[in-house]
Design a protein around this motif. Sequence first.
Motif, mmCIF file in Angstrom:
data_model
loop_
_atom_site.group_PDB
_atom_site.id
_atom_site.type_symbol
_atom_site.label_atom_id
_atom_site.label_comp_id
_atom_site.label_asym_id
_atom_site.label_seq_id
_atom_site.Cartn_x
_atom_site.Cartn_y
_atom_site.Cartn_z
ATOM 1 N N PRO A 161 0.837 -1.218 0.000
ATOM 2 C CA PRO A 161 0.000 0.000 0.000
ATOM 3 C C PRO A 161 0.861 1.253 0.000
ATOM 4 O O PRO A 161 1.873 1.324 0.694
ATOM 5 N N ASP A 162 0.449 2.243 -0.782
ATOM 6 C CA ASP A 162 1.252 3.448 -0.952
ATOM 7 C C ASP A 162 0.305 4.641 -1.061
ATOM 8 O O ASP A 162 -0.320 4.861 -2.105
ATOM 9 N N ASN A 163 0.197 5.422 0.000
ATOM 10 C CA ASN A 163 -0.725 6.558 -0.004
ATOM 11 C C ASN A 163 -0.357 7.617 -1.035
ATOM 12 O O ASN A 163 -1.229 8.212 -1.673
ATOM 13 N N SER A 164 0.941 7.878 -1.192
ATOM 14 C CA SER A 164 1.343 8.916 -2.142
ATOM 15 C C SER A 164 0.927 8.533 -3.558
ATOM 16 O O SER A 164 0.461 9.378 -4.338
ATOM 17 N N ARG A 165 1.063 7.269 -3.906
ATOM 18 C CA ARG A 165 0.651 6.819 -5.239
ATOM 19 C C ARG A 165 -0.872 6.859 -5.374
ATOM 20 O O ARG A 165 -1.408 7.242 -6.414
ATOM 21 N N SER A 166 -1.582 6.480 -4.300
ATOM 22 C CA SER A 166 -3.047 6.503 -4.339
ATOM 23 C C SER A 166 -3.570 7.917 -4.542
ATOM 24 O O SER A 166 -4.548 8.134 -5.278
ATOM 25 N N ILE A 167 -2.947 8.875 -3.890
ATOM 26 C CA ILE A 167 -3.370 10.269 -4.061
ATOM 27 C C ILE A 167 -3.140 10.724 -5.500
ATOM 28 O O ILE A 167 -3.973 11.421 -6.088
ATOM 29 N N LYS A 168 -2.020 10.314 -6.092
ATOM 30 C CA LYS A 168 -1.755 10.657 -7.489
ATOM 31 C C LYS A 168 -2.822 10.051 -8.401
ATOM 32 O O LYS A 168 -3.309 10.703 -9.328
ATOM 33 N N CYS A 193 -13.603 12.431 -17.005
ATOM 34 C CA CYS A 193 -13.011 12.436 -15.665
ATOM 35 C C CYS A 193 -13.755 11.415 -14.802
ATOM 36 O O CYS A 193 -14.959 11.206 -14.963
ATOM 37 N N VAL A 194 -13.057 10.786 -13.894
ATOM 38 C CA VAL A 194 -13.660 9.804 -12.997
ATOM 39 C C VAL A 194 -13.320 10.183 -11.557
ATOM 40 O O VAL A 194 -12.143 10.326 -11.205
ATOM 41 N N VAL A 195 -14.346 10.368 -10.735
ATOM 42 C CA VAL A 195 -14.155 10.768 -9.341
ATOM 43 C C VAL A 195 -14.418 9.563 -8.436
ATOM 44 O O VAL A 195 -15.519 9.020 -8.407
ATOM 45 N N VAL A 196 -13.377 9.150 -7.708
ATOM 46 C CA VAL A 196 -13.507 8.111 -6.694
ATOM 47 C C VAL A 196 -13.233 8.766 -5.337
ATOM 48 O O VAL A 196 -13.206 9.989 -5.228
ATOM 49 N N ARG A 197 -13.036 7.998 -4.297
ATOM 50 C CA ARG A 197 -12.849 8.572 -2.958
ATOM 51 C C ARG A 197 -11.548 8.067 -2.361
ATOM 52 O O ARG A 197 -11.337 6.851 -2.240
ATOM 53 N N TYR A 198 -10.678 8.977 -1.980
ATOM 54 C CA TYR A 198 -9.428 8.600 -1.308
ATOM 55 C C TYR A 198 -9.716 8.366 0.167
ATOM 56 O O TYR A 198 -10.269 9.221 0.851
ATOM 57 N N ARG A 199 -9.349 7.195 0.683
ATOM 58 C CA ARG A 199 -9.569 6.876 2.093
ATOM 59 C C ARG A 199 -8.292 6.383 2.777
ATOM 60 O O ARG A 199 -8.348 5.764 3.843
ATOM 61 N N GLY A 200 -7.146 6.662 2.174
ATOM 62 C CA GLY A 200 -5.885 6.127 2.674
ATOM 63 C C GLY A 200 -5.455 6.641 4.030
ATOM 64 O O GLY A 200 -4.568 6.061 4.661
ATOM 65 N N GLY A 201 -6.064 7.735 4.508
ATOM 66 C CA GLY A 201 -5.657 8.279 5.800
ATOM 67 C C GLY A 201 -6.308 7.613 6.986
ATOM 68 O O GLY A 201 -6.036 7.984 8.134
ATOM 69 N N GLU A 202 -7.156 6.625 6.755
ATOM 70 C CA GLU A 202 -7.880 5.991 7.855
ATOM 71 C C GLU A 202 -7.213 4.696 8.289
ATOM 72 O O GLU A 202 -6.496 4.046 7.516
ATOM 73 N N GLY A 253 -6.025 1.182 8.894
ATOM 74 C CA GLY A 253 -6.150 -0.052 8.140
ATOM 75 C C GLY A 253 -6.469 0.129 6.670
ATOM 76 O O GLY A 253 -6.727 -0.855 5.974
ATOM 77 N N CYS A 254 -6.444 1.363 6.178
ATOM 78 C CA CYS A 254 -6.847 1.630 4.793
ATOM 79 C C CYS A 254 -5.743 2.285 3.976
ATOM 80 O O CYS A 254 -6.018 2.991 2.999
ATOM 81 N N GLU A 255 -4.504 2.083 4.342
ATOM 82 C CA GLU A 255 -3.404 2.716 3.619
ATOM 83 C C GLU A 255 -3.458 2.346 2.142
ATOM 84 O O GLU A 255 -3.645 1.185 1.775
ATOM 85 N N GLY A 256 -3.330 3.352 1.290
ATOM 86 C CA GLY A 256 -3.360 3.127 -0.144
ATOM 87 C C GLY A 256 -4.754 2.907 -0.712
ATOM 88 O O GLY A 256 -4.900 2.535 -1.875
ATOM 89 N N CYS A 257 -5.790 3.175 0.065
ATOM 90 C CA CYS A 257 -7.145 2.798 -0.329
ATOM 91 C C CYS A 257 -7.838 3.881 -1.146
ATOM 92 O O CYS A 257 -7.850 5.051 -0.775
#
Length: 396
Positions: free
Chosen positions: A334-341, A356-365, A367-371
Amino acid sequence: MPILGLVPSSEPTKPAHFDIEKVIRPNILSLHPYRCARDDYQEGILLDANENALGHSIRSSSQMPSELHSSLDANLHRYPDPSHDEIKSRIAKLRGLPNEKHVFLGVGSDEVIDLIMRVCVAPAKEKILITPPTYGMYSVCAQVNDIGVVRCNLNLSGSEGEGGEKGRFSLLVDPIKEAVSADPSIKLIFLCSPGNPTGTCICLKSLRSLLDYEHFKGIVIVDEAYIDFTGDDASAVSLIKDYANLCVMQTLSKSFGLAAIRLGVALAQPPLIQVLANTKAPYNISTPTAHLALAALQPDAIQTMRDKISMLLASRDKLKESLSKLAHLGTGAPDNSRSIKVYKTLAEEKDVDESCVVVRYRGGEAGCEGCLRMTIGSEAENAILIKRLEGVLVAI
């Protein structure tokens, strides 16, 4: 002090250690709720509510969406039904509850969350307990109401699968019991099942263990916004008859596809429902919302809702299969920096012939790193998502 408006019952409270009058704030118990003539009379020449007898001033030719023109024919100059018992009765029947006295309606589940905090938890003195990763509005409402938040993470280990009694994102019952035993100021426990963002259900055996725990005198709230996407036996509503310290929240936003009308539901035994009804703002559910809710709760509409759920679940399985085929583009961890990109690129950058496609970044929670959380779209939307995601992963 008795709860105003509640019909007395000779039935013993279950579980025996729970006393709702000790959970509700004293100023709420003594509250005389706002009442109006419309609570008693809804027919005849209505001159009681200072309404505009000449009606609204919107012309059908006004610059408004054409699909809303029919709403102008409703009695929009009249305040809505203050109780909406027919909606409550239909929800009670759908969820297997005895009657409308087990149902409270709110402006989305968020009103229910806020209201139950305000009636139970004293600002700057008492607390709620949440189980991250979970829905963010629990902590937001707590902060708005100057309420403390105790956090007990879900099980973040994946050694025994997902969900259930011991899998990843399952409920860690013992740490919760230790927390409430150590801190009697915790009045409410908020659980999310299926979880947001986890998608896993709380095991009912674990829930019963908390409800039966005699050292916790407060209320357990189970947020079931997504319950219709699970199996038949997953809902905590089946426990309401045996537990006065349980409140289940549901909504018409998800499975019913009516997010725009903002109708949330609390299901519980009548004492808690009466307290919520005593405390809510008058006329909180609008007439257009009520009309649409009644239509959605007709048998044919409920069957259509269930058919669409089956379609969405099939689409989810197909999307999961498509995502698995992109595994070779991953980094292995899991890689939060890559997920944010990925999140930003999907939403902000595209070729001329792309969307454009909008999803939801949840990596800051927890057990959800890179999510990244992806809602199941239509088949066409899911196909575009996979195409865009593959392109972005290759590019970065």
